[in-house]
Design a protein around this motif. Sequence first.
Motif, PDB file in Angstrom:
ATOM      1  N   PRO A   1      84.232  25.470  61.076  1.00  0.00           N
ATOM      2  CA  PRO A   1      83.239  24.708  61.847  1.00  0.00           C
ATOM      3  C   PRO A   1      83.845  23.594  62.700  1.00  0.00           C
ATOM      4  N   CYS A   2      84.914  22.984  62.222  1.00  0.00           N
ATOM      5  CA  CYS A   2      85.536  21.899  62.979  1.00  0.00           C
ATOM      6  C   CYS A   2      86.391  22.396  64.141  1.00  0.00           C
ATOM      7  N   MET A   3      86.594  23.722  64.215  1.00  0.00           N
ATOM      8  CA  MET A   3      87.406  24.292  65.290  1.00  0.00           C
ATOM      9  C   MET A   3      86.512  25.110  66.218  1.00  0.00           C
ATOM     10  N   ASP A   4      86.580  26.460  66.152  1.00  0.00           N
ATOM     11  CA  ASP A   4      85.760  27.291  67.028  1.00  0.00           C
ATOM     12  C   ASP A   4      84.386  27.603  66.443  1.00  0.00           C
ATOM     13  N   ASN A   5      84.213  27.309  65.144  1.00  0.00           N
ATOM     14  CA  ASN A   5      82.914  27.457  64.482  1.00  0.00           C
ATOM     15  C   ASN A   5      82.336  28.867  64.650  1.00  0.00           C
ATOM     16  N   ASP A   6      83.043  29.855  64.112  1.00  0.00           N
ATOM     17  CA  ASP A   6      82.602  31.242  64.209  1.00  0.00           C
ATOM     18  C   ASP A   6      82.304  31.792  62.822  1.00  0.00           C
ATOM     19  N   ASP A   7      81.152  32.426  62.685  1.00  0.00           N
ATOM     20  CA  ASP A   7      80.723  32.949  61.387  1.00  0.00           C
ATOM     21  C   ASP A   7      81.232  34.351  61.111  1.00  0.00           C
ATOM     22  N   PHE A   8      81.757  35.023  62.135  1.00  0.00           N
ATOM     23  CA  PHE A   8      82.167  36.418  61.958  1.00  0.00           C
ATOM     24  C   PHE A   8      83.573  36.664  62.490  1.00  0.00           C
ATOM     25  N   ARG A   9      84.256  37.572  61.836  1.00  0.00           N
ATOM     26  CA  ARG A   9      85.590  37.975  62.249  1.00  0.00           C
ATOM     27  C   ARG A   9      85.779  39.424  61.824  1.00  0.00           C
ATOM     28  N   ARG A  10      86.130  40.288  62.775  1.00  0.00           N
ATOM     29  CA  ARG A  10      86.362  41.715  62.508  1.00  0.00           C
ATOM     30  C   ARG A  10      85.140  42.385  61.870  1.00  0.00           C
ATOM     31  N   GLY A  11      83.947  41.945  62.312  1.00  0.00           N
ATOM     32  CA  GLY A  11      82.724  42.548  61.827  1.00  0.00           C
ATOM     33  C   GLY A  11      82.297  42.096  60.444  1.00  0.00           C
ATOM     34  N   LYS A  12      82.994  41.099  59.891  1.00  0.00           N
ATOM     35  CA  LYS A  12      82.672  40.582  58.563  1.00  0.00           C
ATOM     36  C   LYS A  12      82.479  39.068  58.642  1.00  0.00           C
ATOM     37  N   LEU A  13      81.887  38.509  57.596  1.00  0.00           N
ATOM     38  CA  LEU A  13      81.764  37.063  57.544  1.00  0.00           C
ATOM     39  C   LEU A  13      83.148  36.418  57.566  1.00  0.00           C
ATOM     40  N   SER A  14      83.267  35.309  58.269  1.00  0.00           N
ATOM     41  CA  SER A  14      84.534  34.579  58.312  1.00  0.00           C
ATOM     42  C   SER A  14      84.909  34.090  56.917  1.00  0.00           C
ATOM     43  N   ASN A  15      86.179  33.783  56.743  1.00  0.00           N
ATOM     44  CA  ASN A  15      86.689  33.415  55.432  1.00  0.00           C
ATOM     45  C   ASN A  15      85.926  32.237  54.816  1.00  0.00           C
ATOM     46  N   HIS A  16      85.696  31.196  55.590  1.00  0.00           N
ATOM     47  CA  HIS A  16      85.023  30.009  55.050  1.00  0.00           C
ATOM     48  C   HIS A  16      83.564  30.272  54.705  1.00  0.00           C
ATOM     49  N   ARG A  17      82.966  31.288  55.320  1.00  0.00           N
ATOM     50  CA  ARG A  17      81.585  31.646  55.004  1.00  0.00           C
ATOM     51  C   ARG A  17      81.482  32.349  53.653  1.00  0.00           C
ATOM     52  N   VAL A  18      82.580  32.916  53.209  1.00  0.00           N
ATOM     53  CA  VAL A  18      82.610  33.610  51.925  1.00  0.00           C
ATOM     54  C   VAL A  18      83.130  32.699  50.816  1.00  0.00           C
ATOM     55  N   TYR A  19      84.200  31.961  51.108  1.00  0.00           N
ATOM     56  CA  TYR A  19      84.877  31.190  50.068  1.00  0.00           C
ATOM     57  C   TYR A  19      84.703  29.675  50.199  1.00  0.00           C
ATOM     58  N   GLY A  20      84.108  29.221  51.277  1.00  0.00           N
ATOM     59  CA  GLY A  20      83.952  27.793  51.487  1.00  0.00           C
ATOM     60  C   GLY A  20      85.160  27.202  52.197  1.00  0.00           C
ATOM     61  N   GLU A  21      84.955  26.093  52.865  1.00  0.00           N
ATOM     62  CA  GLU A  21      86.006  25.502  53.686  1.00  0.00           C
ATOM     63  C   GLU A  21      87.214  25.033  52.865  1.00  0.00           C
ATOM     64  N   LYS A  22      86.981  24.492  51.680  1.00  0.00           N
ATOM     65  CA  LYS A  22      88.085  23.978  50.880  1.00  0.00           C
ATOM     66  C   LYS A  22      89.040  25.090  50.459  1.00  0.00           C
ATOM     67  N   ILE A  23      88.479  26.198  49.963  1.00  0.00           N
ATOM     68  CA  ILE A  23      89.314  27.333  49.539  1.00  0.00           C
ATOM     69  C   ILE A  23      90.027  27.932  50.747  1.00  0.00           C
ATOM     70  N   THR A  24      89.325  28.034  51.867  1.00  0.00           N
ATOM     71  CA  THR A  24      89.933  28.589  53.080  1.00  0.00           C
ATOM     72  C   THR A  24      91.132  27.761  53.519  1.00  0.00           C
TER      73      THR A  24
END
Length: 348
Positions: free
Chosen positions: A138-161
Amino acid sequence: MRNLLGYMNLVCHRKKWIQPSSVFSCSSKSICMSSRFLSRFNVFEIEEEPRSRFDFKSYMINKITSINEALDCAVPLIEPIKLHEAMRYTLLSGGKRVRPIVCIAACELVGGDESTVMPTACAQEMIHSMSVMLDDLPCMDNDDFRRGKLSNHRVYGEKITLLAVRSLQALAVDHVVTATRGVPPERLVRALTEMAILTGSKGAAAGQIADLSSSGDEYDVSLEQLEHIHMQKTGTLCEGSVVSGAIIGGASDEEIEKLRKFSKCIGLMFQIVDDVLDVTKTSIELGKTAGKDLVAAKATYPRLIGIEKSRELALKLHSEAKEQLAGFDQEKAAPLIALADYIVARQN
């Protein structure tokens, strides 16, 4: 890997055009690749060349299969489980694998072999994965999807990412050092130095800073400034892949510089095509959010010079890239030539 879509054929008798090819499939225990990444392509007219016997489809299948298997082994699911799950989620989620493939192709071009350079190729994909994980925050390009899947931080949270990003960067270095066999230490050091410079404050990170500071309607970015942003943000990762592969393969300084110029051309070309796709394709076609650069008022080539002139510039860089390979054995250079064709014509 299944339902991998093939590279398009170069056809037509009077002029050679890049056209969509038919679907082909293969199976592997490796992670399933995105079925879109070689699916359809923009139609570009390119310079007529003699027909080549090089089978790019088979080459891509073989390399991607080998890379996926090596990546799977390089990042086992061990404790802490959640951290390694996050690392594997993006690393093994498919993608074009352009960077590790050009790394291997550059090594083989100068006389090296795949098994020797594979740790370096895997490291380049780890670096690429961590870069897209950061870009999507969110603090960068703020994209929810990557390669047709949820972005990493959307699955694991920003801290884990963020922890996964740090871990992938550290693992990239560790993997090159511990998994490479039969390469003199000075070559390893030189390859790692290239990787460090081109991903740090003198490379991709600097490009990201410039990109962030030039977004918004209030900023007036020149074409020269935009090229600088793209060359650092995207081009340096491609440059690092090609040059490190060449170094591991034992390239001479002259060969390295030719391949460096080649990589700069295809790196900038990749980003220009990316800019065009962002405004001409849908989110489904891209596997990520389309039009986000336009919404964020980012400096892009279509915004500065229009779509058609952007395509013309991509084709010019395509020609310049292939000129750098003219002095090499053309049979060995065939994979890099075909990859340049693929990059300029990709549609996602």
